[in-house]
Design a protein around this motif. Structure first.
Motif, PDB file in Angstrom:
ATOM      1  N   UNK A  17       0.832  -1.204   0.000  1.00 48.25           N
ATOM      2  CA  UNK A  17       0.000   0.000   0.000  1.00 48.25           C
ATOM      3  C   UNK A  17       0.874   1.265   0.000  1.00 48.25           C
TER       4      UNK A  17
ATOM      5  N   UNK B  26       1.218   4.117  -2.804  1.00 50.25           N
ATOM      6  CA  UNK B  26       0.980   5.522  -2.488  1.00 50.25           C
ATOM      7  C   UNK B  26       2.171   6.388  -2.886  1.00 50.25           C
ATOM      8  N   UNK B  27       3.353   5.837  -2.688  1.00 51.60           N
ATOM      9  CA  UNK B  27       4.552   6.587  -3.085  1.00 51.60           C
ATOM     10  C   UNK B  27       4.583   6.803  -4.588  1.00 51.60           C
TER      11      UNK B  27
ATOM     12  N   UNK C 209       2.072   6.909  -6.544  1.00 47.74           N
ATOM     13  CA  UNK C 209       1.045   7.893  -6.850  1.00 47.74           C
ATOM     14  C   UNK C 209       1.541   9.306  -6.518  1.00 47.74           C
ATOM     15  N   UNK C 210       2.251   9.380  -5.398  1.00 47.09           N
ATOM     16  CA  UNK C 210       2.775  10.681  -4.960  1.00 47.09           C
ATOM     17  C   UNK C 210       3.646  11.316  -6.045  1.00 47.09           C
TER      18      UNK C 210
ATOM     19  N   UNK D 147       1.447  12.674  -8.626  1.00 51.70           N
ATOM     20  CA  UNK D 147       0.762  13.879  -8.167  1.00 51.70           C
ATOM     21  C   UNK D 147       1.697  15.077  -8.210  1.00 51.70           C
ATOM     22  N   UNK D 148       2.912  14.855  -7.690  1.00 48.59           N
ATOM     23  CA  UNK D 148       3.876  15.950  -7.634  1.00 48.59           C
ATOM     24  C   UNK D 148       4.131  16.548  -9.007  1.00 48.59           C
TER      25      UNK D 148
ATOM     26  N   UNK E  89       2.157  17.083 -11.221  1.00 49.29           N
ATOM     27  CA  UNK E  89       1.066  17.974 -11.633  1.00 49.29           C
ATOM     28  C   UNK E  89       1.109  19.326 -10.942  1.00 49.29           C
ATOM     29  N   UNK E  90       1.845  19.386  -9.853  1.00 47.76           N
ATOM     30  CA  UNK E  90       1.835  20.631  -9.081  1.00 47.76           C
ATOM     31  C   UNK E  90       2.946  21.549  -9.562  1.00 47.76           C
TER      32      UNK E  90
ATOM     33  N   UNK F 213      22.826  35.061  -0.400  1.00 48.56           N
ATOM     34  CA  UNK F 213      23.820  34.221   0.297  1.00 48.56           C
ATOM     35  C   UNK F 213      25.248  34.387  -0.246  1.00 48.56           C
ATOM     36  N   UNK F 214      25.457  34.411  -1.557  1.00 45.86           N
ATOM     37  CA  UNK F 214      26.841  34.552  -2.033  1.00 45.86           C
ATOM     38  C   UNK F 214      27.510  35.850  -1.571  1.00 45.86           C
ATOM     39  N   UNK F 215      26.696  36.833  -1.208  1.00 48.30           N
ATOM     40  CA  UNK F 215      27.235  38.138  -0.824  1.00 48.30           C
ATOM     41  C   UNK F 215      27.278  38.323   0.692  1.00 48.30           C
TER      42      UNK F 215
ATOM     43  N   UNK G  45      24.773  37.742   3.215  1.00 47.60           N
ATOM     44  CA  UNK G  45      23.540  37.769   4.025  1.00 47.60           C
ATOM     45  C   UNK G  45      22.808  36.440   3.832  1.00 47.60           C
ATOM     46  N   UNK G  46      22.594  35.732   4.929  1.00 43.09           N
ATOM     47  CA  UNK G  46      21.957  34.408   4.831  1.00 43.09           C
ATOM     48  C   UNK G  46      20.675  34.319   5.637  1.00 43.09           C
TER      49      UNK G  46
END
Lengths: 468, 468
Positions: free
Chosen positions: A3, A7-8, A10-11, A14-15, A17-18, A393-395, A397-398
């Motif tokens: 099961x 489901x995996x 199917x996942x 589904x993914x 489509x998003x 981030x490269x400059x 500020x993270x």
């Protein structure tokens, strides 16, 4: 098990489509702009050389002092040189506190062999503090570790000099937190001791500095319910030696003399340079620092760096040929240190004129390597713009942290509801030189300064382009 | 549309069946340990005071020099004081290059009015370079901007002094990249000029420093196919003035004198301190820095800080009562700067003895605020331990980068396949003092040093507990 496998499978379907999470910005195009802006800022001598002139030819510039007027002229010229479309001065009445010459202090006690020992203390009167008169005060010293002890020993404080042993906590992960905690003794310690009859207060400087003995000044705030007693900060080495004698139970007398006083208020100015918006000329993005500084030093990190970084935003945009949609206003605020009159005046006029302020950014935590921005902004909006962080981030500020801003733009946030942010650079070194004579140009690293200016320009570019 | 809504509804169902991504660590328990370790390290004077002794009482400690022997004795004592279960010395033959006294240089040209002008240059012979003999060399100077120009002008280089105008690129986001690019002229510039008959080479120092004129030494590597010609680095201000004369087309003669030479190899040592593992005493985690330093300065950031940070790992674990499962080996390597013999010997003996090395960590990029670790490690393993990053963020490390390690642990990685990592602190200030006389104790900030040591200890704790 089957099961779950089903489901995996199917996942995965589904993914597919998003759609990828909607991005509110153009990663590729913006990252190219970021890189070009970085090339310009990191290779330009402008901000660093401008700071050199401010620090080395003007130096101290406390509200009302001759340096204030010179720095205003410097600021107007610097904004013009950077290419501002319009430079103007916003007048504001500022307090004029004057140290009145060199502060003096020493202490004396009798050593084990019965010999009198006298030791000179390196001190600085706290900003806004009253002087002692020319004869100074020679009083018994009483060591107080914290406000709790002050309350317990209130009957012992009549006509003494209270020595506050406020220690800068090295365990806090935010040095700002340690500054807040230890700084409470500078701000309200004098009046809390005056409440119980103390004649004067000396505090350990509000600093973590381990290697020098420079005293660190900074504003106190008198509670007008009590006498305004004189107060000063001691260098840490001196303070530790004095405190060691008191801890050892020695009877110690302290002499303190200060000629500090207030002169009549003076007319200072917020110096403002604008880059007019191409689409919304009447909607403003403010970026600034404060022009004033304490009297013992050059005010390099506090806040010369914030001033030249803000000016650099206009210079770099002009150099890139970038035309902002909103009007970018660089504001170099008057009198942050001992009055906040400049920031208050700016917000007051903005409200009176019914100006629309989209955003305000301040740099007033030192010109060190940037690590994050702290925002005072609706949670949902902050969440949305956090999608931009990978671009930064490269400059350096993270993080886009929740909470932050700056003293000078606080009034704009409080009275108009303008979203605000502050640049948060590395804080390790800031309180080693904050309000002390070693806050000089040489303590500023060009690359760190430029990285701060760059990230400020990048954030303004993003907010100008996409809004908040 | 309905289909998408249905799929989304299903997705929610599916997601509820999938367990949260397996975490390979205990976030809550570990974060408590992190906080306790931070309290201890940030409030301890140990690392900073130990560095003060190394810098101020020993100072320069190049391989073979008297300072090397003194620093070895310091290291043994420091490891014992930190609580190492076992301290031992691993002998290794090291080169002994000696500057032979003060290097001298000047240049002369005829100015517009026909007057001869002579200007003194602040120079340092490059490490491993040959001297000029006591009479020095006075030769025509030829300005070369890069290796491409060198090849084009190879016929003009016979018996001249080549002046390399290697500029440290401020645009690179990694200062290490700029160091690599500009440093190529220090490492291989002399032999590439010697190939075409040059008599000597002077380079701009490999540094971004904008505010001083200190020359920066560092090792060159002669190509034995060509004559070993003398070579030195100039301070940037001097270099820029000399280069300006050459760019203006002036005929310039340069004098250079150096008495640099090699003495016979000496016996140096890797100094090793162990904290014996409770579960796997024969499996090792190595943490270290290098004990040697260049001769003009105290070797504070390069690499006194790496040494005391490594020692701090043992001190803090002992103070916490933490018993590591694997044996933690602190190794203070000999001769990183001009031979790498210490690192090579350590790997060689590890291989001979068939030792099992789980991991090795080095700090040799300055004692500044930590920002990340760089790993040389299988991609899947790196991906797994990146789950730990949120634990580190409050303490300053926000990235586990792909690629990195350290010169001294490189041989361990190459010959035994040991996974390695390097601490990556903020790089802005490092090359301002790297290999120069301003690399002194006062340039190290206690909090920055401690934060580096703390993050190193935290990483070792995690790897010791969970493996790689």
């Amino acid at each position: 098990m089957i099961r779950i496998v089903w489901l995996l499978a199917l996942l995965v379907q589904v993914l597919s489509f998003i759609p990828a999470r909607a991005q509110s910005f153009d990663f590729q195009q913006d990252s190219i702009f970021f890189r070009k802006l970085a090339d310009d800022v990191l290779s330009s001598p402008a901000a660093y050389e401008s700071l050199r002139v401010l620090c080395k030819t003007i130096g101290p510039r406390l509200a009302g002092s001759p340096g204030m007027y010179k720095s205003e002229a410097w600021a107007e010229k610097a904004l013009q040189t950077a290419g501002a479309d319009k430079v103007w001065k916003q007048a504001v009445q500022v307090p004029h506190w004057d140290r009145g010459g060199k502060d003096e202090a020493w202490y004396q006690y009798t050593d084990a062999s019965g010999k009198k020992v006298k030791v000179v203390l390196d001190v600085l009167a706290l900003g806004n503090s009253m002087g002692t008169g020319k004869n100074g005060l020679l009083k018994k010293a009483v060591l107080i570790h914290d406000f709790e002890e002050l309350e317990k020993r209130k009957d012992e404080l009549k006509d003494v000099i209270v020595i506050f042993n406020n220690v800068f906590n090295p365990r806090n992960l935010s040095v700002g937190q340690s500054y807040g905690e230890s700084g409470a003794y500078r701000r309200s310690g004098p009046s809390r001791a005056a409440k119980y009859g103390a004649a004067a207060v000396l505090i350990r400087s509000v600093t973590a500095s381990a290697n020098d003995n420079h005293p660190h000044t900074g504003a106190l705030a008198y509670d007008t319910a009590y006498p305004k007693i004189p107060a000063a900060a001691m260098g840490l080495k001196d303070a530790d030696q004095l405190i060691a004698q008191l801890k050892a139970g020695k009877a110690v007398q302290v002499y303190y003399k200060s000629m500090a006083h207030f002169k009549p208020d003076a007319t200072g100015h917020n110096i403002i340079g604008e880059f007019t918006g191409s689409e919304f000329p009447d909607k403003f993005i403010t970026v600034g620092g404060h022009l004033d500084s304490w009297d013992p030093a050059e005010g390099a990190h506090d806040d010369g760096t914030g001033c030249v970084q803000s000016i650099e935003v206009i210079r770099a945009f002009k150099a890139m040929g970038y035309k902002p949609r909103h009007t970018i206003r660089v504001v170099l605020f008057a009198n942050e240190e001992n009055g906040l009159r400049g920031g208050s005046q700016y917000a007051k006029e903005a409200k009176t004129k019914n100006e629309q302020h989209v955003f305000a950014l301040e740099s007033d935590a030192g010109g060190f390597t940037p690590r994050s921005f702290g925002f005072t902004l609706e949670a949902a909006k902050l969440e949305r713009i956090r999608q931009w962080v990978p671009l930064f981030v490269p400059y350096g500020v993270y993080q886009f942290a929740n909470g932050g801003g700056g003293a000078d733009i606080g009034p704009l946030n409080r009275s108009l509801g303008t979203p605000v942010a502050g640049l948060s650079p590395d804080g390790s070194r800031y309180f080693d030189l904050h309000h002390a004579r070693n806050d000089v140009f040489e303590a500023v690293n060009k690359r760190e300064l430029d990285l701060g200016a760059l990230n400020m320009a990048l954030l303004i570019y993003m907010i100008d382009k996409y809004g908040l």
